[in-house]
Design an enzyme around this catalytic site. Sequence first.
Site, PDB file in Angstrom:
ATOM      1  N   CYS A   7       0.855  -1.191   0.000  1.00  0.00           N
ATOM      2  CA  CYS A   7       0.000   0.000   0.000  1.00  0.00           C
ATOM      3  C   CYS A   7       0.890   1.240   0.000  1.00  0.00           C
ATOM      4  O   CYS A   7       2.041   1.165  -0.428  1.00  0.00           O
ATOM      5  CB  CYS A   7      -1.002  -0.017   1.154  1.00  0.00           C
ATOM      6  SG  CYS A   7      -0.286   0.051   2.809  1.00  0.00           S
ATOM      7  N   ASN A  10       2.236   1.651   4.371  1.00  0.00           N
ATOM      8  CA  ASN A  10       2.483   0.377   5.080  1.00  0.00           C
ATOM      9  C   ASN A  10       2.181   0.484   6.583  1.00  0.00           C
ATOM     10  O   ASN A  10       2.849  -0.126   7.410  1.00  0.00           O
ATOM     11  CB  ASN A  10       3.929  -0.109   4.854  1.00  0.00           C
ATOM     12  CG  ASN A  10       4.188  -1.543   5.311  1.00  0.00           C
ATOM     13  OD1 ASN A  10       5.281  -1.871   5.766  1.00  0.00           O
ATOM     14  ND2 ASN A  10       3.203  -2.410   5.208  1.00  0.00           N
ATOM     15  N   CYS A  12      -1.516   1.038   7.363  1.00  0.00           N
ATOM     16  CA  CYS A  12      -2.966   0.801   7.487  1.00  0.00           C
ATOM     17  C   CYS A  12      -3.404  -0.455   6.711  1.00  0.00           C
ATOM     18  O   CYS A  12      -3.606  -1.514   7.299  1.00  0.00           O
ATOM     19  CB  CYS A  12      -3.765   2.016   6.997  1.00  0.00           C
ATOM     20  SG  CYS A  12      -3.418   3.538   7.907  1.00  0.00           S
ATOM     21  N   ARG A  13      -3.550  -0.307   5.375  1.00  0.00           N
ATOM     22  CA  ARG A  13      -4.158  -1.381   4.589  1.00  0.00           C
ATOM     23  C   ARG A  13      -3.291  -2.634   4.487  1.00  0.00           C
ATOM     24  O   ARG A  13      -3.767  -3.751   4.776  1.00  0.00           O
ATOM     25  CB  ARG A  13      -4.502  -0.868   3.177  1.00  0.00           C
ATOM     26  CG  ARG A  13      -5.627   0.139   3.171  1.00  0.00           C
ATOM     27  CD  ARG A  13      -5.708   0.892   1.862  1.00  0.00           C
ATOM     28  NE  ARG A  13      -4.596   1.840   1.700  1.00  0.00           N
ATOM     29  CZ  ARG A  13      -4.418   2.613   0.652  1.00  0.00           C
ATOM     30  NH1 ARG A  13      -5.270   2.563  -0.364  1.00  0.00           N
ATOM     31  NH2 ARG A  13      -3.391   3.460   0.609  1.00  0.00           N
ATOM     32  N   SER A  14      -2.034  -2.503   4.056  1.00  0.00           N
ATOM     33  CA  SER A  14      -1.254  -3.726   3.819  1.00  0.00           C
ATOM     34  C   SER A  14      -0.890  -4.479   5.103  1.00  0.00           C
ATOM     35  O   SER A  14      -0.917  -5.718   5.093  1.00  0.00           O
ATOM     36  CB  SER A  14      -0.026  -3.456   2.927  1.00  0.00           C
ATOM     37  OG  SER A  14       0.864  -2.555   3.524  1.00  0.00           O
ATOM     38  N   ASP A 123      -7.840   4.419   0.581  1.00  0.00           N
ATOM     39  CA  ASP A 123      -6.961   4.858   1.660  1.00  0.00           C
ATOM     40  C   ASP A 123      -7.813   5.371   2.832  1.00  0.00           C
ATOM     41  O   ASP A 123      -8.562   6.334   2.675  1.00  0.00           O
ATOM     42  CB  ASP A 123      -6.074   5.985   1.105  1.00  0.00           C
ATOM     43  CG  ASP A 123      -5.105   6.510   2.128  1.00  0.00           C
ATOM     44  OD1 ASP A 123      -5.137   6.061   3.287  1.00  0.00           O
ATOM     45  OD2 ASP A 123      -4.296   7.376   1.757  1.00  0.00           O
TER      46      ASP A 123
HETATM   47  P1  4NP Z   1      -1.821   2.974   3.983  1.00  0.00           P
HETATM   48  O1  4NP Z   1      -2.411   4.400   4.476  1.00  0.00           O
HETATM   49  O2  4NP Z   1      -1.242   3.214   2.605  1.00  0.00           O
HETATM   50  O3  4NP Z   1      -3.025   2.120   3.955  1.00  0.00           O
HETATM   51  O4  4NP Z   1      -0.788   2.581   5.007  1.00  0.00           O
HETATM   52  C1  4NP Z   1      -1.648   5.560   4.498  1.00  0.00           C
HETATM   53  C2  4NP Z   1      -0.909   5.861   5.631  1.00  0.00           C
HETATM   54  C3  4NP Z   1      -0.168   7.029   5.689  1.00  0.00           C
HETATM   55  C4  4NP Z   1      -0.188   7.891   4.609  1.00  0.00           C
HETATM   56  C5  4NP Z   1      -0.922   7.592   3.472  1.00  0.00           C
HETATM   57  C6  4NP Z   1      -1.660   6.409   3.423  1.00  0.00           C
HETATM   58  N1  4NP Z   1       0.553   9.099   4.683  1.00  0.00           N
HETATM   59  O5  4NP Z   1       0.459   9.887   3.733  1.00  0.00           O
HETATM   60  O6  4NP Z   1       1.267   9.329   5.673  1.00  0.00           O
END
Ligand code: 4NP
Length: 157
Positions: A7, A10, A12-14, A123
Amino acid sequence: MKILFVCTGNICRSPLAEGILRSKLKKNHNTAEVDSCGFESFHIGDAPDARAQAIAKKHGIDISAHQARLFTIKDFDRFDQIYIMDVSHYQRVMHLSRNVNDRQKIDFIMNQAFPGSNLNVQDPWYSDISAFEKVYQQLELACEIIASRLKEKPGKT
Ligand code: 4NP
């Protein structure tokens, strides 16, 4: 079989997908390997987002030990399947792929539940906890299918 979830951050989703699939594989006594990574460096080394940890915990899964890391070219050699969450990751992983063999490993995770749909797992970072529950339910559906396929044919996904 070695499976990688990718993702953006790294956190939240993955890591949620990794925790869900890992828990299913453990129940099935399946020795397939699972990992996750991201593309943005903001959270390298961090544990998953508190909301992601809370949703996982609510469903009996502990993802607190994961540490965020970046996707690298070597991941094409280390993993058999690379499941991405949304179209931005698809474009970035495809861009880094070196050959047809690398590209054959890449797919949208939701295509496991809805083949050919190229559905995004949105996201949840800027949203509230309800978005994390929705992400969890989507990933649960996809990971159940991945796990059951691994059960039927341990050599394949
Ligand atoms: P993820 O979510 O891709 O599901 O881990 C996000 C976590 C942090 C950010 C973007 C997406 N960020 O921009 O910090």
